[in-house]
Design a protein around this motif. Structure first.
Motif, PDB file in Angstrom:
ATOM      1  N   THR A  15       0.850  -1.193   0.000  1.00  0.00           N
ATOM      2  CA  THR A  15       0.000   0.000   0.000  1.00  0.00           C
ATOM      3  C   THR A  15       0.884   1.240   0.000  1.00  0.00           C
ATOM      4  O   THR A  15       2.083   1.158   0.299  1.00  0.00           O
ATOM      5  CB  THR A  15      -0.912   0.049   1.249  1.00  0.00           C
ATOM      6  OG1 THR A  15      -0.096   0.152   2.409  1.00  0.00           O
ATOM      7  CG2 THR A  15      -1.815  -1.173   1.341  1.00  0.00           C
ATOM      8  N   PRO A  38      -3.560  -0.030  -3.294  1.00  0.00           N
ATOM      9  CA  PRO A  38      -4.481   0.777  -2.504  1.00  0.00           C
ATOM     10  C   PRO A  38      -3.728   1.910  -1.813  1.00  0.00           C
ATOM     11  O   PRO A  38      -2.544   1.785  -1.497  1.00  0.00           O
ATOM     12  CB  PRO A  38      -5.013  -0.209  -1.459  1.00  0.00           C
ATOM     13  CG  PRO A  38      -4.700  -1.565  -1.981  1.00  0.00           C
ATOM     14  CD  PRO A  38      -3.445  -1.402  -2.776  1.00  0.00           C
ATOM     15  N   PRO A 128      -9.634  -3.377  -4.532  1.00  0.00           N
ATOM     16  CA  PRO A 128      -9.393  -3.677  -3.118  1.00  0.00           C
ATOM     17  C   PRO A 128     -10.533  -4.532  -2.557  1.00  0.00           C
ATOM     18  O   PRO A 128     -11.687  -4.358  -2.945  1.00  0.00           O
ATOM     19  CB  PRO A 128      -9.409  -2.298  -2.442  1.00  0.00           C
ATOM     20  CG  PRO A 128      -9.402  -1.285  -3.532  1.00  0.00           C
ATOM     21  CD  PRO A 128      -9.909  -1.955  -4.764  1.00  0.00           C
TER      22      PRO A 128
END
Length: 151
Positions: A15, A38, A128
């Motif tokens: 991430t 993400p 996601p």
């Protein structure tokens, strides 16, 4: 039984934060050979998603709209807001400037055919996976769908 997001998702999710630099994002994507990640805020909540496409957009030469000047008044033949957005995207130095906010998310129980449909209809390839507490539990990419077919 049909496979679901939790069967095919990657759980070791890389991430970035909204403040990650575009350069660091580019390094991460190429280093890990992934197409998107993400974006989590400082509380670990999903802020958005950022992909190779966003990086490419950020690097493309800005398309200056055709401008007509009549009696010293400037008329844009295109939407100036869109142009401003494009310029901001180009000059964007952090993930916050180029990421998509409010991304399409999956529940762990989303069936693989639903996922494939979302990907093709919405043109998104990195989704996601969020649990009922809105926590990021995984990510499903196009490659995961393809791998599951091979299986």
């Amino acid at each position: 039984p049909m496979l679901t997001a939790k069967d095919i998702m990657t759980t070791d999710v890389k991430t970035v934060s909204p403040d990650t630099s575009v350069k660091d994002l580019a390094l991460l994507l190429s280093d890990k050979q992934i197409s998107g990640v993400p974006v989590l805020d400082d509380r670990g909540n999903l802020f958005g998603i950022v992909t190779e496409g966003d990086l490419i957009d950020q690097n493309k030469k800005v398309h200056i709209p055709t401008v007509v000047t009549i009696l010293d008044s400037v008329f844009y033949l295109e939407n100036p807001d869109k142009m401003e957005q494009e310029i901001k995207k180009m000059a964007g130095t952090t993930v916050r400037d180029i990421c998509s906010v409010e991304p399409i998310t999956l529940s762990p129980d989303a069936k693989i055919d639903e996922i494939a449909t979302i990907m093709s209809e919405k043109g998104v390839h990195t989704l996601p996976v969020i649990d009922e507490d809105s926590r990021l539990v995984g990510i499903v990419g196009r490659k995961d769908i393809i791998k599951s077919i091979i299986r």
